[in-house]
Scaffold this active site. Structure first.
Site, mmCIF file in Angstrom:
data_model
loop_
_atom_site.group_PDB
_atom_site.id
_atom_site.type_symbol
_atom_site.label_atom_id
_atom_site.label_comp_id
_atom_site.label_asym_id
_atom_site.label_seq_id
_atom_site.Cartn_x
_atom_site.Cartn_y
_atom_site.Cartn_z
ATOM 1 N N VAL A 207 0.827 -1.208 0.000
ATOM 2 C CA VAL A 207 0.000 0.000 0.000
ATOM 3 C C VAL A 207 0.856 1.250 0.000
ATOM 4 O O VAL A 207 0.340 2.354 0.082
ATOM 5 C CB VAL A 207 -0.980 0.018 1.207
ATOM 6 C CG1 VAL A 207 -1.930 -1.158 1.133
ATOM 7 C CG2 VAL A 207 -0.216 0.026 2.522
ATOM 8 N N GLU A 208 2.173 1.072 -0.036
ATOM 9 C CA GLU A 208 3.030 2.256 -0.157
ATOM 10 C C GLU A 208 3.647 2.296 -1.551
ATOM 11 O O GLU A 208 2.971 2.588 -2.505
ATOM 12 C CB GLU A 208 4.085 2.267 0.961
ATOM 13 C CG GLU A 208 3.411 2.467 2.342
ATOM 14 C CD GLU A 208 4.387 2.586 3.494
ATOM 15 O OE1 GLU A 208 5.367 3.341 3.359
ATOM 16 O OE2 GLU A 208 4.182 1.908 4.532
ATOM 17 N N MET A 209 4.903 1.915 -1.709
ATOM 18 C CA MET A 209 5.523 1.991 -3.040
ATOM 19 C C MET A 209 5.306 0.731 -3.856
ATOM 20 O O MET A 209 5.447 0.750 -5.078
ATOM 21 C CB MET A 209 7.006 2.305 -2.905
ATOM 22 C CG MET A 209 7.214 3.765 -2.520
ATOM 23 S SD MET A 209 8.840 4.040 -1.840
ATOM 24 C CE MET A 209 9.032 5.774 -2.173
#
Lengths: 337, 794
Positions: free
Chosen positions: A147-149
Site C-alpha cells: 500500500v506504499e511503493m
C-alpha cells in the site's frame, strides 16, 4: 620425453599455479574497488540534565547525500512511478505529510501515520513500533509495502539503470554502480543530514536564558514535575526506548485499534508498546499519534497526561506545556548540503 | 607406453596439486572468517555485558536519559548482524537469545522508568504533607489520614522489596478502606486519584519488574557467547591443522612433480645418449669394414706394382710404375688420414704417454723427406734443435711424428723455393710450466688472415676455389689440430702472403722418470772434450749446441790455424775433433793431417760435409777420418757417430746405395694363408725373394691341414677368409702348437682388433697394404737365428 612434452608439462604446471592464484584472488576478492565514501560525523554538545541539544555541526559526504536527495525525491522508487519518499515526507514541513494516514500505491492507505524523517537518525529504532533497527533496514518497509511503493529493490535498480543520470551518478561514486547497498547508502547519508538543530529549547539548554519565555519556562517546570520527562528525554526528546500507551490509565478508544509492537512480535507483554516518539518539531507534525487521529497538540497533551501519568491536566498546564513544545522546533540544516 | 604413463601420472599429480591448492585457498579464507568471528564474538561478549549494565543503570536512575543504553543496544544489534552474515547457522541460537534479552529489556524499561516516575510523584506528595505536618499546619483529622497514608506507603515500599502475597492483600484492602479519607487530602497539588493510580501501577508491576530484572541479570547470553567462542577456537584449531597438513601435501606434490619431470628429462637424456653411442658404434664398424675393403685391393695394387718394378727393365715403364706406386701410396695416405680423423672424431684415438727419443722422431721425419728433397732441389730442409731439450721426453712419438710430417709436407707442398726449417725449442711460461715448441717455417706462398682462420677446419683448404693449384683432402691440418689438442698442446699459425708461413705447436714438456738404456750410453760422452772446426758460423753454432746438449766440453775453431792454436795452447785433451770439409783455402783433410801431427794422443776425427762420400777425394789418406757425417745431420746421427763409428758407418753406406741386398733364409719354411688370389700372388712373390720355402693355403681349414702334416717356422695368416677365418684357424693351431709364430695379415688396423689377435695367440701383425721391407723386418725378427728365440721368449 621430447622437448614438446617437456614444454607441455611446464605449461600445464604453470597453468595449475595460475589457476590456484586466480581462484585465491577470486575467493578472497582482494581486488578492492576504489570507493569514495566518508561516514557522517556529528559534533555533540553535552549538558547536565535529561535532554541533550542536537548537534549543530556535522560532516557528511555531500556527493552521496546529494545522490540520496535525488533518490528521496525520485518517483522511480515506486511501482507506478507516482510516489517518492518525499510524497509522504515533506522535509521542509516537519518531515511528514500532515495526513492522518498517507496515501500510497493506487490510492491505498495503511494504518499508521507517517512519522517525520527529521532527526530520525537519532531514533534508536525506526517505525512506530521500532521494528527496524536502522534507517537502512527501515527502507525495505515502504519500498515493498503493497500500500506504499509496492515495488522491490530489483525493480527499482532496473529502472534506475535505464536512467542515464542515475547510472553515471552511481558509477561516479562506486564502481559497483547501482545496487541495493549503494542506494541505501545514498538515502541514509541524505537522511543523516536531515537534522534540525538550534531550536529555542536547545539554545536554552546551552545557557541562553532568554531563549524561552516565561510561559515556556513554566511549561518546562511542569514537563519535569509531571513526569513527561521520564519518557521524553535524550537528544531526540524521546525515541530511545519503548513505552506502553496507557501505562497508568485509560486511553481514548480511537487510539486502541493498534497494539503496537505486539502486532510485530506477537508477544503478549508487548501489547500497546510503542517507541516513544520524538518531540522534536512536534508542533509541525500534526496530526498526532500512531494513527493520526488526534489533530490538536493540546488534545495530545491531555491524552498523554491522562493515560501515561493518570493526570487530568488543567487548561493552564496544557497551555504552558504546549508553549514549551513549540520551543522544540528547530530549522533544517540547509548548509548541510 | 612408458612416456604416456609418466604423462598420465604427472597430469594426475598436477590435478591433485590444483585441488589441494584450491582447498588451501578455501581453508585460508575459512581461517580468516573464523578469526573474524572470534574477534566479533569477543566484541559481542563485551557488548552484551555493556548492554546489561546500561539497562540496569537506567533501572536505578543513574543517568538522566537513555541515549547511551539505546546506543549500546544498537551497537550490539549491528555486531549480531555481522555475526549472522559470517555464521548464518551457528548464530541462530545466539540471535534468538539476544532477542529474548531485548524483549525483556523493552518491557523492563517501560515498567521500571514509569515506576520511577510514580515513586517520584508519590514521594513529592508525601514530602509536601510532611512539610505541612512539621509546620503544624495540618489539622488533627488530616494528620491522622496522613499517618495512615504513610503507613500504607511504608507497606508499599516494603512490598517492593518483599513481594509478599498477604502484604499485597493488605495494601489492596487499605486502599479500598482509606480511599474516601485520602481523597479528602486537598493540601497536596496532586489529586489522590492520581496517587492512587500510581500506587496501583506500582503494586501491579512490582512482581513483573522483579522477574524481568532477574532475567536481565541472567548470564545465559554471555555463557552461550563463551560457548560459541570455544567452539570457534576448536574449529579454528582443526582447520589450522588441516591447513598445515595440506601445505605439506602441496609441497610434496610440487616436489614430486618437479622430480618426475627431472627424472623424465634424465631418462630422455640417457636414451639419446644411448642412441648417440649406438650411432658412433655403427660408424666405427662401418669404418673398420670400409678400411678393410679398401686396404685389401690396395694391397694388391701396391704389391703388384712393386713386383713389376723389380722385373721391368724399360725405363719408361719404370717411370710409369714409379708414378703409379706414388699415386697408390698417396691414396693410402689419404685413406689413413680419413681413418685417423674419424677415429679422433669418435674419440677412439688413444694418445700414448711413453718415454721417447725426440731426436729419433726428427730423424724419421728427415729420412722420410730425403728423397723428396733430392727431386725438389730448390727447397732446402733444415732441422734445428734447442740444447735445453732433454733427449728423452714423455709423449706419443708416433702422433708427434705424424703432426710434424703433416706440417713439413704441407710446408713443402706450398713452397716452390727457399727453405723449410723445423726447429724445436723449450721455454718456461709465467706459471713455471715447461713447454717445448716445434716450429715449421717455410718461405712459401703464405696465407691471408681469413685463410688462416679456417685452415684448421676439416675438409677446408686455404684456397677454396675450384681452380686451386694444390690438391689434398684438406684433412691434414685438421688432424694436426685434433692431435695436438689430444696431446694437451696448442697449434698456431702466422703467415704473410708470398713471404711464407710459420706453424708452431707447443706441448707441455714432461720428462720421464725412467731413462732407457740408450740414455746410459750418453754418459760416455759426458764431460768429453770436442773440437769443432768449421768456417761457417751458423753451422758451427748448431753443432756446438748439439754437443753441449750431450754435455760435452766444446772448443771451436774457424780455420786450421786457430784449430792448431787451440790444440796446442790449451792443456785440454781432445777426445773428438769434428771437421768440415770445405774451407776457403784448404780442405778438411789438410786440417786433419795438420792436427793429427800436432796431437800427442789419439783423437777421433769426424768429417762432416754436404757432399756425398763418392764425390769427395778418395784415397788412403781419408782413413784419418773415423767417421763421415752428411749435412744436415741430426743429433742422433751425431751421437751415433761419436759413440759407435763402425756400425753407423755401415748404415750410412746402405742409405747411400739405396735398397740393400735382401737377407735370405734358405732353410726356413713359411706358410702363407690368404684367400684373395691377387694378394696371395703379391705376398708369394715378395716372400720368394727371401729364398724361403713357401707353402700356400686358401683358408683356415687348409692351413690347419698343412700344419698337421709338417712343421713351419712362420705362418702368415689372413684374418677374413671364407670357410674358416684366420681367428678360428689360429685358435685351432694354438691347441696343438704354441711355438710357431703366427703373423696376422690384415686390413684391420684398429687397436682393439690387434689386441684381440694377440690375445688368441698371434705373435704380430702386418697391416695391408704392406711392402717388402715390412715383410723383411718380420722375417728378420722371427727367423734370424740369434733374435728369434729372444723375441719368442718375450
Amino acid at each position: 620425453m621430447t622437448l614438446k612434452d617437456f614444454v607441455f608439462l611446464c605449461i600445464s604446471f604453470v597453468a595449475c599455479i595460475v589457476f590456484i592464484i586466480g581462484y585465491h584472488l577470486h575467493k578472497n576478492k582482494t581486488i578492492q574497488h576504489e570507493e569514495v565514501f566518508s561516514p557522517t560525523q556529528y559534533t555533540f554538545q553535552t549538558v547536565e540534565g535529561p535532554i541533550q541539544p542536537l548537534p549543530k555541526e556535522l560532516v557528511v559526504d555531500k556527493k552521496w547525500a546529494r545522490l540520496g536527495e535525488a533518490l528521496f525525491h525520485s518517483t522511480l522508487l515506486s511501482k507506478e512511478n507516482d510516489i517518492s519518499c518525499a510524497s509522504c515526507h515533506f522535509v521542509n514541513e516537519g518531515g511528514d505529510d500532515g495526513l492522518a494516514i498517507s496515501i500510497g500505491h493506487q490510492n491505498q492507505s495503511g494504518t499508521r501515520n507517517s512519522p517525520t524523517v527529521l532527526n530520525a537518525v537519532f531514533n534508536f529504532r525506526q517505525f512506530w513500533d521500532g521494528r527496524a533497527a536502522s534507517l537502512a533496514e527501515q527502507m525495505d518497509g515502504p519500498i515493498h509495502n503493497p500500500v506504499e511503493m509496492a515495488t522491490s529493490w530489483q525493480e527499482v535498480i532496473e529502472k534506475l539503470n535505464k536512467d542515464s543520470y542515475y547510472r553515471s551518478a552511481f558509477y561516479k561514486l562506486s564502481p559497483e554502480g547501482i545496487n541495493q547497498k549503494n542506494m541505501k547508502r545514498a538515502l541514509v547519508t541524505y537522511l543523516e543530514s536531515l537534522i534540525t538543530p538550534d531550536a529555542a529549547f536547545d539554545r536554552y539548554l546551552l545557557g541562553d536564558q532568554t531563549a524561552l519565555n516565561e510561559q515556556q519556562k513554566r511549561g518546562w517546570e511542569k514537563f519535569q514535575s509531571f513526569g513527561c520527562i521520564t519518557c521524553h528525554q535524550g537528544v531526540n526528546i524521546g525515541g530511545n526506548f519503548y513505552q506502553k500507551l496507557g501505562r497508568v490509565d485509560l486511553v481514548p478508544e480511537k487510539l486502541l485499534n493498534d497494539k503496537g509492537l505486539q502486532e510485530f512480535t506477537k508477544q503478549e507483554n508487548h501489547a500497546f508498546l510503542f517507541k516513544v516518539p520524538s518531540l522534536r518539531n512536534v508542533a509541525k507534525t500534526a496530526p498526532y499519534f500512531h494513527n493520526g487521529t488526534v489533530k490538536e497538540l493540546q488534545e495530545a497533551i491531555r491524552i498523554m497526561g491522562r493515560s501515561q501519568l493518570g493526570m487530568e491536566l488543567a487548561d493552564q498546564d496544557v497551555a504552558d506545556i504546549e508553549a514549551l513544545l513549540h520551543s522544540f522546533s528547530g530549522e533544517l540544516m540547509s548548509q548541510a548540503l | 607406453m612408458n612416456r604416456f604413463l609418466f604423462l598420465f601420472i604427472e597430469m594426475a599429480l598436477m590435478l591433485l596439486f590444483t585441488y589441494v591448492g584450491t582447498r588451501l585457498t578455501d581453508l585460508d579464507l575459512q581461517i580468516e572468517s573464523h578469526q573474524e568471528t572470534k574477534a566479533l564474538l569477543q566484541d559481542i561478549r563485551q557488548s552484551v555485558n555493556n548492554y546489561q549494565l546500561e539497562t540496569l543503570s537506567v533501572g536505578v536512575e543513574v543517568s538522566p536519559h537513555y541515549d547511551e543504553q539505546a546506543q549500546v543496544q544498537l551497537y550490539l544489534d549491528n555486531l549480531l548482524d555481522e555475526y549472522q552474515k559470517l555464521q548464518p547457522e551457528s548464530s541462530k541460537e545466539l540471535v534468538s537469545e539476544v532477542n529474548t534479552l531485548h524483549e525483556g529489556v523493552i518491557e523492563y524499561l517501560s515498567i521500571v522508568t514509569m515506576m520511577g516516575t510514580s515513586k517520584r510523584l508519590i514521594a513529592s506528595a508525601e514530602k509536601k504533607l510532611l512539610q505541612l505536618a512539621n509546620q503544624e499546619k495540618l489539622d488533627a483529622e488530616t494528620l491522622q489520614t496522613f499517618t495512615q497514608l504513610r503507613a500504607l506507603l511504608v507497606k508499599v515500599y516494603t512490598y517492593q522489596v518483599n513481594t509478599d502475597e498477604t502484604l499485597y492483600q493488605s495494601i489492596q484492602d487499605d486502599l479500598r478502606v482509606y480511599a474516601p479519607q485520602f481523597s479528602e487530602l486537598k493540601q497536596i497539588d496532586i489529586q489522590w486519584s492520581v496517587i492512587e493510580k500510581h500506587l496501583r501501577f506500582i503494586m501491579k508491576n512490582v512482581v513483573r519488574a522483579n522477574i524481568l530484572l532477574e532475567k536481565l541479570r541472567n548470564q545465559s547470553v554471555i555463557e552461550s557467547v563463551n560457548r560459541l567462542f570455544t567452539e570457534e577456537d576448536e574449529t579454528l584449531y582443526q582447520i589450522k591443522t588441516e591447513f598445515l597438513v595440506l601445505v605439506i601435501t602441496a609441497m610434496s606434490l610440487f616436489f614430486m612433480i618437479v622430480m618426475l619431470i627431472m627424472l623424465q628429462l634424465g631418462l630422455a637424456l640417457k636414451q639419446s645418449n644411448r642412441r648417440v653411442v649406438e650411432a658412433s658404434q655403427a660408424k666405427e664398424k662401418f669404418l673398420a669394414n670400409m678400411s678393410h675393403e679398401i686396404r685389401t685391393p690396395m694391397n694388391g695394387v701396391l704389391g703388384i706394382t712393386e713386383l713389376c718394378l723389380k722385373k721391368e727393365k724399360d725405363p719408361t715403364i719404370i717411370q710409369y710404375l714409379t708414378n703409379l706406386k706414388f699415386s697408390a701410396k698417396s691414396l693410402v695416405t689419404i685413406l689413413n688420414d680419413i681413418l685417423d680423423f674419424s677415429k679422433i672424431e669418435s674419440g677412439k684415438l688413444e694418445i700414448e704417454a711413453i718415454s721417447f727419443d725426440i731426436t729419433s722422431v726428427l730423424d724419421n721425419v728427415k729420412n722420410l723427406f730425403q728423397q723428396h728433397m733430392n727431386s725438389k732441389a730448390k727447397v732446402q730442409l733444415f732441422f734445428e734443435m734447442d740444447v735445453n731439450i732433454p733427449k728423452f721426453i714423455q709423449g706419443d712419438p708416433v702422433r708427434l711424428g705424424q703432426v710434424i710430417i703433416n706440417l713439413v709436407s704441407n710446408a713443402l707442398k706450398f713452397t716452390e723455393k727457399g727453405t723449410v726449417t723445423v726447429s724445436i725449442d723449450a721455454e718456461v711460461n709465467d706459471s713455471g710450466q715447461m713447454f717445448y715448441r716445434i716450429k715449421v717455417v717455410d718461405t712459401g706462398i703464405g696465407m691471408t688472415k681469413e685463410q688462416q682462420n679456417r685452415i684448421f677446419q676439416s675438409f677446408v683448404q686455404a684456397d677454396q676455389s675450384t681452380t686451386r693449384k694444390y690438391g689434398g683432402t684438406g684433412l691434414g691440418l685438421a688432424i694436426c689440430e685434433q692431435l695436438v689438442r689430444l696431446m694437451d698442446g696448442q697449434i698456431s699459425v702466422s703467415s704473410e702472403v708470398d713471404k711464407g708461413t710459420s706453424f708452431s705447436v707447443q706441448f707441455p714438456l714432461v720428462i720421464p722418470q725412467l731413462h732407457s738404456h740408450k740414455e746410459q750410453n750418453l754418459h760416455t760422452l759426458r764431460k768429453q772434450n770436442v773440437l769443432i772446426v768449421d768456417d761457417h758460423i751458423i753451422a758451427r753454432d748448431t753443432i756446438r749446441s748439439m754437443c753441449e746438449y750431450l754435455d760435452m766440453h766444446v772448443t771451436t775453431a774457424h780455420n786450421a790455424q786457430s784449430a792448431v792454436e787451440k790444440l796446442t795452447s790449451s792443456s785440454i785433451t781432445f777426445h773428438y775433433i769434428i771437421l768440415d770439409w770445405e774451407f776457403p783455402m784448404e780442405t778438411g783433410l789438410d786440417i786433419a793431417k795438420k792436427l793429427n801431427d800436432e796431437l800427442a794422443h789419439k783423437a777421433k776425427f769426424i768429417l762432416m760435409t754436404a757432399y756425398s762420400k763418392e764425390e769427395l777425394y778418395s784415397g788412403p789418406e781419408m782413413d784419418v777420418f773415423h767417421h763421415y757425417l752428411q749435412k744436415p745431420f741430426s743429433l742422433k746421427e751425431l751421437t751415433a757417430a761419436l759413440l759407435n763409428i763402425d756400425q753407423d758407418d755401415m748404415e750410412l753406406m746402405d742409405e747411400q746405395k739405396g735398397a740393400p741386398a735382401l737377407p735370405t733364409y734358405p732353410n726356413k719354411h713359411v706358410l702363407l694363408v690368404e684367400d684373395v688370389e691377387v694378394n696371395r700372388l703379391v705376398a708369394e712373390h715378395m716372400l720368394r725373394d727371401f729364398g724361403l720355402k713357401l707353402t700356400l693355403a686358401k683358408n683356415g681349414e687348409e692351413a690347419i691341414e698343412h700344419v698337421r702334416q709338417r712343421h713351419f717356422d712362420l705362418i702368415f695368416m689372413d684374418i677374413q677368409m671364407p670357410v674358416m677365418d684366420g681367428l678360428e684357424a689360429t685358435k685351432a693351431i694354438r691347441e696343438s702348437d704354441t711355438s710357431t709364430p703366427i703373423i696376422a695379415l690384415t686390413a684391420n688396423v684398429l687397436k682393439q682388433e690387434i689386441e684381440k689377435y694377440i690375445k688368441i695367440g698371434m705373435n704380430g701383425h702386418i697391416g695391408k697394404p704392406f711392402e717388402q721391407d715390412t715383410l723383411g723386418e718380420i722375417l728378420e725378427t722371427f727367423l734370424s737365428e740369434n733374435t728369434a728365440k729372444e723375441v719368442l721368449a718375450d
